[in-house]
Design a protein around this motif. Sequence first.
Motif: not given
Length: 412
Positions: A301-312, A318-330
Amino acid sequence: MAKPAILTVDDDPEVLQAVARDLRRQYSDRFRVVRANSGSEALEALQQLKLRNESVALLLTDERMPQMTGVEFTEHAATIFPDAKRVLLTAYADTNAAIRAINTAKLDYYLLKPWDPPEEQLYPVLDDLLDDWLASFRPAFEGIRVIGDRWSAYSHQVKNFLARNQVPYQWLDIELEAEANRLLSYTTSEHKPQLPLVLFPDGVRLEKPSNLEIADKIGLQTQAEHPFYDLVIIGGGPAGLAAAVYGASEGLSTVMIEREAPGGQAGSSSRIENYLGFPVGLSGGDLARRAVTQAKRFGVEILTPQEAIGMRVREPYRLVQLADGSEISSHAVLIATGVSWRRLNLPGIEKLTGRGIYYGAAQTEALACTNEDVYLVGGANSAGQAAMYFSRYARQVNMLVRGDSLAQSMSQ
Ligand SMILES: Cc1cc2nc3c(=O)[nH]c(=O)nc-3n(C[C@H](O)[C@H](O)[C@H](O)COP(=O)(O)OP(=O)(O)OC[C@H]3O[C@@H](n4cnc5c(N)ncnc54)[C@H](O)[C@@H]3O)c2cc1C
């Protein structure tokens, strides 16, 4: 491609219906029949067709109508579709007016009501005119059109986004093309449209759109389908794309997040000569397109335009925070964010960026520099490639190089 239109106008609803029926019976395989019950409604329809970049082959109009006569309508219509054939369908009493209009409104023909049987009274004349029109018809550009001002950073952003995402578009400059101003005058909004105005083939218009709005309209995926993946890749340059292909081909559920366009820096290269497997080289756009196809084939899956703005980290995830406020876990995150342009530190440069000063914009701006002088700052490989590319269009390309010679920084 939408079929070219035949527009018929009559204020008498029964006559209008009968003409449209006969036209459809004979021409609906090649033409679309559009009807209007007044001159002003017909002009509005023509403007909408023009905004959608559709073609009009024939105008068939009654003469005697309230507010606007058929001849007056034809004269206005000719400014919108000058090549459309013009035919007046008149009652016997109007024939003198019709004959006069052959010169004033450049009518191609006038026909008398009633036109029964159409096989004798209508089709032979229209067949001839439509054949004539088809012989010189060149289909209009069918994709997205961008109307804007060359010296607007916003216009540059839109053009650059489309070009980087390999979406063909036609650029209409309001300073240079009368067509651009004509189209703006046809938009029906109460206010003057804000530029850039992006016209889509389905008739949708976006004023000063963000990259995200354009992405939604052209069907780019900006949000993840699932909350969890084996592998999240941040950055869609060559490194991110390669990782995506190999991760997914090993069976990992993989999502790649890219804030501008897949291809990264390489996507802006006019010619890459040293990529393994391409002995004669290829453009960066081509490389990006192939890599995206390959990655998608493996289910990335290619998400674009989408920006990763944080990680925890919340073990074992590992959780990646995206600029639209959503979060993806992996299970795993691979960071391939590459590098950004080094900015020139000069007084006033920010104001002019995107308005005559660009970073790595050869592919988007070269054509606009036809017969102009271009100054390129830098003396390494990217500058060398850009110089070669601009030189196809510009009157002269001047390189401003800080070092003593190109040999210091450019590959030999
Ligand atoms: C004009 C030009 C010509 C070139 N020609 C050649 C050549 O001929 N041969 C050669 O070997 N090399 C060439 N290079 C260099 C080559 O393109 C780079 O080495 C290569 O692109 C690096 O790949 P990368 O994936 O590591 O990073 P990049 O290409 O920099 O890609 C990183 C990507 O990450 C994205 N990103 C960054 N932060 C985030 C975030 N927070 N969220 C989401 N996305 C993010 C960026 O938008 C970018 O798309 C050229 C470079 C340029 C600019």
